[in-house]
Design a protein around this motif. Structure first.
Motif, PDB file in Angstrom:
ATOM      1  N   ASP A  61      -5.007  15.636  34.985  1.00 18.65           N
ATOM      2  CA  ASP A  61      -4.234  15.546  36.220  1.00 18.65           C
ATOM      3  C   ASP A  61      -5.084  15.048  37.386  1.00 18.65           C
ATOM      4  O   ASP A  61      -4.603  14.278  38.225  1.00 18.65           O
ATOM      5  N   ALA A  62      -6.343  15.468  37.445  1.00 21.86           N
ATOM      6  CA  ALA A  62      -7.226  14.999  38.515  1.00 21.86           C
ATOM      7  C   ALA A  62      -7.391  13.487  38.440  1.00 21.86           C
ATOM      8  O   ALA A  62      -7.328  12.788  39.463  1.00 21.86           O
ATOM      9  N   LEU A  63      -7.568  12.956  37.232  1.00 26.90           N
ATOM     10  CA  LEU A  63      -7.727  11.518  37.050  1.00 26.90           C
ATOM     11  C   LEU A  63      -6.432  10.787  37.429  1.00 26.90           C
ATOM     12  O   LEU A  63      -6.453   9.789  38.151  1.00 26.90           O
ATOM     13  N   ALA A  64      -5.308  11.316  36.975  1.00 29.84           N
ATOM     14  CA  ALA A  64      -4.019  10.676  37.259  1.00 29.84           C
ATOM     15  C   ALA A  64      -3.742  10.638  38.761  1.00 29.84           C
ATOM     16  O   ALA A  64      -3.254   9.634  39.286  1.00 29.84           O
ATOM     17  N   GLU A  65      -4.059  11.713  39.455  1.00 27.07           N
ATOM     18  CA  GLU A  65      -3.789  11.782  40.898  1.00 27.07           C
ATOM     19  C   GLU A  65      -4.767  10.940  41.710  1.00 27.07           C
ATOM     20  O   GLU A  65      -4.377  10.275  42.666  1.00 27.07           O
ATOM     21  N   VAL A 121      -7.594   2.891  38.317  1.00 29.18           N
ATOM     22  CA  VAL A 121      -6.450   2.897  37.405  1.00 29.18           C
ATOM     23  C   VAL A 121      -5.448   1.837  37.844  1.00 29.18           C
ATOM     24  O   VAL A 121      -5.046   1.782  39.005  1.00 29.18           O
ATOM     25  N   THR A 122      -5.054   0.989  36.890  1.00 26.14           N
ATOM     26  CA  THR A 122      -4.025  -0.031  37.156  1.00 26.14           C
ATOM     27  C   THR A 122      -2.734   0.284  36.421  1.00 26.14           C
ATOM     28  O   THR A 122      -1.675  -0.170  36.836  1.00 26.14           O
ATOM     29  N   SER A 123      -2.828   1.058  35.319  1.00 26.53           N
ATOM     30  CA  SER A 123      -1.636   1.435  34.553  1.00 26.53           C
ATOM     31  C   SER A 123      -1.854   2.773  33.877  1.00 26.53           C
ATOM     32  O   SER A 123      -2.974   3.084  33.455  1.00 26.53           O
ATOM     33  N   MET A 124      -0.772   3.533  33.791  1.00 29.77           N
ATOM     34  CA  MET A 124      -0.769   4.774  33.014  1.00 29.77           C
ATOM     35  C   MET A 124       0.430   4.686  32.084  1.00 29.77           C
ATOM     36  O   MET A 124       1.554   4.481  32.545  1.00 29.77           O
ATOM     37  N   ALA A 127       2.111   8.356  26.112  1.00 28.13           N
ATOM     38  CA  ALA A 127       2.085   8.192  24.656  1.00 28.13           C
ATOM     39  C   ALA A 127       2.087   9.575  24.018  1.00 28.13           C
ATOM     40  O   ALA A 127       1.043  10.100  23.655  1.00 28.13           O
ATOM     41  N   SER A 128       3.255  10.188  23.954  1.00 31.55           N
ATOM     42  CA  SER A 128       3.424  11.507  23.366  1.00 31.55           C
ATOM     43  C   SER A 128       2.567  12.537  24.096  1.00 31.55           C
ATOM     44  O   SER A 128       2.789  12.794  25.262  1.00 31.55           O
ATOM     45  N   THR A 129       1.558  13.095  23.442  1.00 36.08           N
ATOM     46  CA  THR A 129       0.730  14.140  24.033  1.00 36.08           C
ATOM     47  C   THR A 129      -0.373  13.586  24.938  1.00 36.08           C
ATOM     48  O   THR A 129      -1.107  14.352  25.555  1.00 36.08           O
ATOM     49  N   HIS A 130      -0.505  12.279  24.991  1.00 29.79           N
ATOM     50  CA  HIS A 130      -1.602  11.644  25.716  1.00 29.79           C
ATOM     51  C   HIS A 130      -1.088  10.686  26.790  1.00 29.79           C
ATOM     52  O   HIS A 130       0.061  10.258  26.756  1.00 29.79           O
ATOM     53  N   THR A 131      -1.993  10.345  27.689  1.00 31.09           N
ATOM     54  CA  THR A 131      -1.761   9.258  28.635  1.00 31.09           C
ATOM     55  C   THR A 131      -2.835   8.218  28.379  1.00 31.09           C
ATOM     56  O   THR A 131      -4.022   8.562  28.246  1.00 31.09           O
ATOM     57  N   ILE A 132      -2.420   6.967  28.291  1.00 29.07           N
ATOM     58  CA  ILE A 132      -3.352   5.855  28.183  1.00 29.07           C
ATOM     59  C   ILE A 132      -3.611   5.371  29.600  1.00 29.07           C
ATOM     60  O   ILE A 132      -2.689   4.929  30.290  1.00 29.07           O
ATOM     61  N   PHE A 133      -4.842   5.500  30.046  1.00 25.88           N
ATOM     62  CA  PHE A 133      -5.231   5.036  31.372  1.00 25.88           C
ATOM     63  C   PHE A 133      -5.909   3.682  31.219  1.00 25.88           C
ATOM     64  O   PHE A 133      -6.913   3.559  30.522  1.00 25.88           O
ATOM     65  N   ILE A 134      -5.361   2.675  31.867  1.00 19.12           N
ATOM     66  CA  ILE A 134      -5.995   1.360  31.901  1.00 19.12           C
ATOM     67  C   ILE A 134      -6.618   1.216  33.272  1.00 19.12           C
ATOM     68  O   ILE A 134      -5.967   1.453  34.297  1.00 19.12           O
ATOM     69  N   GLY A 135      -7.893   0.857  33.290  1.00 20.06           N
ATOM     70  CA  GLY A 135      -8.605   0.736  34.551  1.00 20.06           C
ATOM     71  C   GLY A 135      -9.268  -0.606  34.705  1.00 20.06           C
ATOM     72  O   GLY A 135      -9.851  -1.139  33.755  1.00 20.06           O
ATOM     73  N   GLU A 136      -9.161  -1.165  35.904  1.00 22.80           N
ATOM     74  CA  GLU A 136      -9.910  -2.382  36.228  1.00 22.80           C
ATOM     75  C   GLU A 136     -11.330  -1.963  36.574  1.00 22.80           C
ATOM     76  O   GLU A 136     -11.552  -1.060  37.389  1.00 22.80           O
ATOM     77  N   VAL A 137     -12.298  -2.601  35.946  1.00 18.93           N
ATOM     78  CA  VAL A 137     -13.708  -2.278  36.174  1.00 18.93           C
ATOM     79  C   VAL A 137     -14.136  -2.904  37.503  1.00 18.93           C
ATOM     80  O   VAL A 137     -14.101  -4.128  37.660  1.00 18.93           O
ATOM     81  N   VAL A 138     -14.534  -2.043  38.444  1.00 22.04           N
ATOM     82  CA  VAL A 138     -14.946  -2.521  39.766  1.00 22.04           C
ATOM     83  C   VAL A 138     -16.451  -2.412  39.975  1.00 22.04           C
ATOM     84  O   VAL A 138     -16.979  -2.899  40.975  1.00 22.04           O
TER      85      VAL A 138
END
Length: 164
Positions: A61-65, A121-124, A127-138
């Protein structure tokens, strides 16, 4: 569990993977981190990677927020770091040891990592029990010399020899 799920888990344990420390900083500024083996590159333009995190993980949740994370690839011999960040009993002391810095996002960067990728994070993707976090490398941090990675296979840490 059923046979298919059990066999899937056993089969996936045979896939050797690098051990990554995923870190973030919540909106109040507190550091969070967890170990993951589910990290991979997505594309070069823009440079992006993904990590899959269980929704029940304390860092999820910390990462998502916050919308930021850093993937720190652990070096051979970093078993203690991996253990500290993979067990909830060490949650309060995870960042007490080691040398830590930051790149662009403010997510914690482990100075001893063999590579660190600072991401927004550019996309979340659910996926069932998980979240796929896509991040742009800065931001990227690399040590001056090549260092062997820490691997995980069949429920244990493993070593890898670097090519000459």
């Amino acid at each position: 569990m059923n046979d298919r799920v059990d066999l899937f888990k056993l089969g996936m344990r045979r896939l050797a993977a690098g051990v990554s420390l995923i870190t973030t900083r919540d909106l109040a500024g507190a550091a969070h981190g967890m170990i993951a083996t589910s990290v991979t590159s997505v594309c070069l333009t823009p440079p992006s990677l993904l990590t899959c995190i269980n929704k029940s993980a304390s860092s999820h949740d910390a990462l998502a927020e916050a919308g930021i994370f850093c993937v720190n690839l652990l070096a051979e011999g970093a078993d203690e770091v991996a253990t500290r960040f993979s067990s909830s009993k060490y949650r309060d002391v995870r960042f007490a040891e080691g040398s830590w810095g930051e790149l662009e996002t403010g997510a914690p960067v482990l100075d001893d990592a063999i590579a660190s990728f600072d991401c927004r994070v550019t996309s979340m993707i659910e996926a069932s029990t998980h979240t796929i976090f896509i991040g742009e490398v800065v931001g990227v941090k690399l040590p001056d010399q090549r260092v062997a990675p820490l691997l995980y296979i069949d429920g244990a840490f493993a070593r890898c020899a670097l090519p000459a």
